[in-house]
Design a protein around this motif. Structure first.
Motif, mmCIF file in Angstrom:
data_model
loop_
_atom_site.group_PDB
_atom_site.id
_atom_site.type_symbol
_atom_site.label_atom_id
_atom_site.label_comp_id
_atom_site.label_asym_id
_atom_site.label_seq_id
_atom_site.Cartn_x
_atom_site.Cartn_y
_atom_site.Cartn_z
ATOM 1 N N ARG A 18 0.842 -1.190 0.000
ATOM 2 C CA ARG A 18 0.000 0.000 0.000
ATOM 3 C C ARG A 18 0.877 1.240 0.000
ATOM 4 O O ARG A 18 1.876 1.316 0.679
ATOM 5 C CB ARG A 18 -0.890 0.022 1.246
ATOM 6 C CG ARG A 18 -1.870 -1.098 1.266
ATOM 7 C CD ARG A 18 -2.767 -0.955 2.426
ATOM 8 N NE ARG A 18 -3.648 -2.112 2.540
ATOM 9 C CZ ARG A 18 -4.478 -2.329 3.534
ATOM 10 N NH1 ARG A 18 -4.535 -1.489 4.521
ATOM 11 N NH2 ARG A 18 -5.252 -3.380 3.542
ATOM 12 N N ARG A 19 0.455 2.189 -0.776
ATOM 13 C CA ARG A 19 1.181 3.451 -0.833
ATOM 14 C C ARG A 19 0.684 4.371 0.270
ATOM 15 O O ARG A 19 -0.496 4.391 0.607
ATOM 16 C CB ARG A 19 0.982 4.145 -2.161
ATOM 17 C CG ARG A 19 1.612 3.386 -3.296
ATOM 18 C CD ARG A 19 1.512 4.176 -4.562
ATOM 19 N NE ARG A 19 2.103 3.424 -5.672
ATOM 20 C CZ ARG A 19 2.174 3.895 -6.873
ATOM 21 N NH1 ARG A 19 1.696 5.073 -7.165
ATOM 22 N NH2 ARG A 19 2.725 3.167 -7.819
ATOM 23 N N LYS A 20 1.640 5.099 0.818
ATOM 24 C CA LYS A 20 1.255 6.073 1.836
ATOM 25 C C LYS A 20 0.673 7.298 1.155
ATOM 26 O O LYS A 20 1.212 7.798 0.170
ATOM 27 C CB LYS A 20 2.482 6.481 2.676
ATOM 28 C CG LYS A 20 3.004 5.392 3.552
ATOM 29 C CD LYS A 20 4.128 5.912 4.416
ATOM 30 C CE LYS A 20 4.693 4.828 5.290
ATOM 31 N NZ LYS A 20 5.826 5.291 6.107
#
Length: 59
Positions: free
Chosen positions: A55-57
């Protein structure tokens, strides 16, 4: 090597003269080594498990 053979000959002579109980065994000369055959093991097909994408921040 010559020094070793001379030492062995000297030891044999002293044992013969003294009549000692010990015996000397001749050291066999090592045989030439040959390269060992390499065998490749059968390849196993491994199934890869998919993992969840990272997951990307958010900023």
């Amino acid at each position: 090597m010559a020094a070793l053979e001379a030492s062995v000959a000297k030891a044999k002579e002293t044992r013969r003269a003294s009549g000692g109980p010990g015996t000397l065994h001749e050291i066999p000369k090592p045989a030439k080594k040959t390269a060992a055959k390499k065998t490749t093991p059968a390849k196993k097909t491994a199934s890869k498990k998919k993992t969840a994408p990272r997951r990307r921040k958010s900023a």
